[in-house]
Design an enzyme around this catalytic site. Structure first.
Site, PDB file in Angstrom:
ATOM      1  N   ASP A  13       0.845  -1.192   0.000  1.00  0.00           N
ATOM      2  CA  ASP A  13       0.000   0.000   0.000  1.00  0.00           C
ATOM      3  C   ASP A  13       0.882   1.244   0.000  1.00  0.00           C
ATOM      4  O   ASP A  13       1.827   1.350   0.786  1.00  0.00           O
ATOM      5  CB  ASP A  13      -0.897  -0.009   1.246  1.00  0.00           C
ATOM      6  CG  ASP A  13      -1.589   1.318   1.475  1.00  0.00           C
ATOM      7  OD1 ASP A  13      -2.634   1.535   0.852  1.00  0.00           O
ATOM      8  OD2 ASP A  13      -1.090   2.135   2.273  1.00  0.00           O
ATOM      9  N   ASP A 109      -3.429   2.529  -5.642  1.00  0.00           N
ATOM     10  CA  ASP A 109      -2.326   2.627  -4.668  1.00  0.00           C
ATOM     11  C   ASP A 109      -2.112   1.355  -3.859  1.00  0.00           C
ATOM     12  O   ASP A 109      -1.383   1.360  -2.872  1.00  0.00           O
ATOM     13  CB  ASP A 109      -2.543   3.818  -3.731  1.00  0.00           C
ATOM     14  CG  ASP A 109      -3.816   3.691  -2.913  1.00  0.00           C
ATOM     15  OD1 ASP A 109      -4.650   2.813  -3.222  1.00  0.00           O
ATOM     16  OD2 ASP A 109      -3.986   4.468  -1.955  1.00  0.00           O
ATOM     17  N   GLU A 110      -2.736   0.239  -4.257  1.00  0.00           N
ATOM     18  CA  GLU A 110      -2.553  -1.029  -3.560  1.00  0.00           C
ATOM     19  C   GLU A 110      -2.414  -2.158  -4.579  1.00  0.00           C
ATOM     20  O   GLU A 110      -3.171  -2.205  -5.554  1.00  0.00           O
ATOM     21  CB  GLU A 110      -3.742  -1.342  -2.649  1.00  0.00           C
ATOM     22  CG  GLU A 110      -3.907  -0.436  -1.451  1.00  0.00           C
ATOM     23  CD  GLU A 110      -5.121  -0.837  -0.638  1.00  0.00           C
ATOM     24  OE1 GLU A 110      -4.961  -1.401   0.450  1.00  0.00           O
ATOM     25  OE2 GLU A 110      -6.250  -0.574  -1.111  1.00  0.00           O
TER      26      GLU A 110
END
Length: 413
Positions: A13, A109-110
């Protein structure tokens, strides 16, 4: 040491992704409290990302910008630059692919990484995670956190509940140690439990994840259906889903949702947006050579506390990706369920998708001509931009198509 038969999965993350990118691009912002937020004049003044300094003032993601500014008077507001964020997300994916060939984006974003087959090349899982964090930092200036588990759900909860709170930014959540780690946490910390489900569990006397894990799954299934068993399995760290590049290849639905720049009060202006939403949904369906037979319309009222929105679906007479066919059905659904209250946001989804290589013949409508016209319009927009050709309704005051053509994901490029 991990069992040789167990998988090793990472969930990586990016910390305050958009805000971190902006700080990396502008070192003068490094020690300032910043948020990335939309335009407050157009009802998009919502915090999309807040840096750790801003969060120390109590600023949180998804709150209104004016609320964030009240908490932190020195807050620096940066407009989102989605094109750059997408490019850097793809750059980070390439970094991950140098560690393993099994990388699955979970969001911008992960990302999930299955490192079972390559971890021995980098030491152990903890050493590998540290190397990944260092590479991402050196090449992008972004701090990332790594959750480790034997499956995706454990890796996700390891990251969210433990790695994000540790200075080293890494945590390995092992199933045999759940009683001493995960099960001690409040029920709302379980992946998949939101505020509404939390209230349900509290009414049942379930306050910790461990209490849920100890329940009989058939009791939960009677109360919540299949979702009850899913949450029970999650609490026990059970998940068989693979880390796969093809996870999102089989699309179940194509939808588009819009938060309006102001409250819309009349059916006439709301239907302008409905037409634009149907236009975008059908354009995306045609680009994927798909059509659908189930239409869903969701509407949210301006008064969020009154719960006066709706979400309804209907079976179409035939599979379609034709704008006007979908629009007429959407208007029917809207007229049937709208409570004549101001509307804040609205969305349209087409599901039960099938390939569009079969054309339904109709004695009263020239479907072949309508399809050819639609593809011609798609080609013009692809070549010259989304606002190169618009329906006349979009030029009215309620129209949003021209404004949104300048954006990516609802935000300026």
């Amino acid at each position: 040491m991990a069992n040789a038969n167990k998988r090793i999965v990472f969930l990586v993350d990016m910390q305050s992704f958009y805000a971190s990118i902006e700080k990396a691009a502008n070192p003068q912002l490094r020690n300032q409290p910043i948020v990335v937020a939309g335009d407050p004049e157009r009802r998009s003044g919502v915090v999309l990302a807040a840096c750790p300094i801003a969060k120390s003032y109590g600023v949180v993601t998804a709150e209104a910008l004016w609320q964030a500014q009240q908490k932190c008077r020195s807050l620096v507001v940066v407009r989102p630059r989605m094109e750059m964020y997408i490019r850097i997300s793809m750059q980070i994916t390439q970094i991950f692919e140098s560690f393993t060939d099994k990388v699955e984006p979970y969001s911008i974003d992960e990302q999930f990484l299955d490192v079972t087959g390559s971890v021995h090349l980098f030491g152990d899982a903890l050493q590998m995670a540290a190397q990944i964090r260092r590479r991402v930092w050196l090449e992008t200036g972004i701090n990332c956190r790594v959750g480790i588990g034997e499956n995706k759900v454990l890796a996700k909860m390891a990251c969210d509940n433990f790695a994000k709170k540790r200075e080293e930014g890494v945590f390995w959540l092992k199933r045999e140690e759940l009683a001493d780690t995960l099960w001690k946490l409040p029920i709302e910390k379980l992946f998949g439990v939101g505020s509404r489900m939390k209230r349900h569990f509290h009414r049942m006397g379930v306050y910790q994840i461990g209490q849920l894990a100890d329940m009989a799954p058939n009791v939960l299934m009677r109360r919540f259906g299949v979702n009850g068993e899913v949450l029970w399995r999650t609490a026990r760290g059970l998940d068989d889903s693979p880390v796969s590049l093809n996870t999102y290849d089989t699309q179940k639905g194509i939808g588009h949702h819009m938060t309006l720049p102001r409250d819309y009060h009349t059916g006439a202006e709301i239907k302008v947006v409905l037409l634009e939403l149907c236009e975008e949904v059908c354009r995306r369906a045609r680009s994927k050579e798909l059509m659908g037979s189930v239409l869903s319309v969701g509407c949210r009222g301006a008064d969020l506390d009154a719960l006066n929105g709706f979400g309804r679906q209907m079976k179409l007479e035939e599979q379609t990706n034709d704008v006007m066919t979908l629009y007429e059905a959407a208007c029917c659904l809207f007229d049937r369920h709208w409570q004549k209250t101001p509307v804040r946001s609205i969305g349209v989804t087409l599901s039960k998708l099938v390939p569009d290589n079969v054309l339904q013949l109709n004695l009263f409508t020239d479907n072949h001509k309508r399809r050819s016209l639609a593809h011609a319009m798609d080609e013009i927009r692809t070549r010259y931009g989304q606002d190169a050709i618009l329906r006349a309704a979009s030029l009215l005051g309620a129209g949003q198509a021209k404004e949104r053509a300048r954006k990516i994901g609802g935000h300026y490029k």
